[in-house]
Write a protein that holds these residues in place. Structure first.
Motif, PDB file in Angstrom:
ATOM      1  N   SER A   1       2.190  -2.795  -8.236  1.00 51.11           N
ATOM      2  CA  SER A   1       3.260  -3.600  -8.770  1.00 51.11           C
ATOM      3  C   SER A   1       4.565  -2.845  -8.265  1.00 51.11           C
ATOM      4  N   ALA A   2       4.750  -1.785  -8.198  1.00 49.51           N
ATOM      5  CA  ALA A   2       5.873  -0.791  -7.980  1.00 49.51           C
ATOM      6  C   ALA A   2       6.051  -1.173  -6.381  1.00 49.51           C
ATOM      7  N   THR A   3       4.999  -0.827  -5.631  1.00 48.37           N
ATOM      8  CA  THR A   3       4.800  -0.875  -4.301  1.00 48.37           C
ATOM      9  C   THR A   3       5.368  -2.350  -3.854  1.00 48.37           C
ATOM     10  N   PHE A   4       4.914  -3.351  -4.425  1.00 49.34           N
ATOM     11  CA  PHE A   4       5.327  -4.654  -4.227  1.00 49.34           C
ATOM     12  C   PHE A   4       6.834  -4.960  -4.504  1.00 49.34           C
ATOM     13  N   TYR A   5       7.423  -4.351  -5.712  1.00 47.56           N
ATOM     14  CA  TYR A   5       8.715  -4.513  -5.746  1.00 47.56           C
ATOM     15  C   TYR A   5       9.331  -3.876  -4.868  1.00 47.56           C
ATOM     16  N   GLY A   6       9.213  -2.771  -4.382  1.00 48.50           N
ATOM     17  CA  GLY A   6       9.849  -2.131  -3.358  1.00 48.50           C
ATOM     18  C   GLY A   6       9.963  -2.764  -1.842  1.00 48.50           C
TER      19      GLY A   6
ATOM     20  N   TRP B   1       5.072   0.707   5.641  1.00 45.18           N
ATOM     21  CA  TRP B   1       4.592  -0.419   4.942  1.00 45.18           C
ATOM     22  C   TRP B   1       3.198  -0.679   4.866  1.00 45.18           C
TER      23      TRP B   1
ATOM     24  N   THR C   1       9.521  -5.867  -1.599  1.00 44.02           N
ATOM     25  CA  THR C   1      10.714  -7.338  -1.814  1.00 44.02           C
ATOM     26  C   THR C   1      11.931  -6.788  -1.799  1.00 44.02           C
ATOM     27  N   ARG C   2      12.213  -5.482  -2.136  1.00 41.21           N
ATOM     28  CA  ARG C   2      13.609  -5.266  -1.821  1.00 41.21           C
ATOM     29  C   ARG C   2      14.299  -4.788  -0.670  1.00 41.21           C
TER      30      ARG C   2
ATOM     31  N   TRP D   1      10.703  -7.639   2.981  1.00 41.32           N
ATOM     32  CA  TRP D   1      10.023  -8.801   2.713  1.00 41.32           C
ATOM     33  C   TRP D   1       9.771  -9.557   4.097  1.00 41.32           C
TER      34      TRP D   1
END
Length: 74
Positions: A51-56, A10, A58-59, A62
């Protein structure tokens, strides 16, 4: 708190997103694709990747570098 390989991955993802956010190598390049400059397409694609990286993130990661229990219990 111990570090795992996931923590380092990360961190690497964050560093990569920051380092390549500005396409220095495309400056002064007048190439166009579909009527728009390539550097603009770079930004569109990079924002989609960010955006895709941030979504991952948060899943599953976080609260990776904070002590969430300490915060909840004040």
């Amino acid at each position: 708190m111990t570090r795992t390989w996931t923590d380092y991955l990360w961190g690497l993802a964050l560093a990569t997103l920051v380092a390549l956010a500005v396409p220095w190598f495309l400056w002064r390049d007048a190439t166009t694709v579909a009527g728009l400059p390539v550097w603009l397409w770079w930004h569109v694609g990079w924002m989609a990747l960010a955006s895709a990286t941030f979504y991952g993130f948060t899943r599953g990661a976080w609260d990776r570098w904070i002590d969430a229990e300490a915060i909840r219990h004040g």
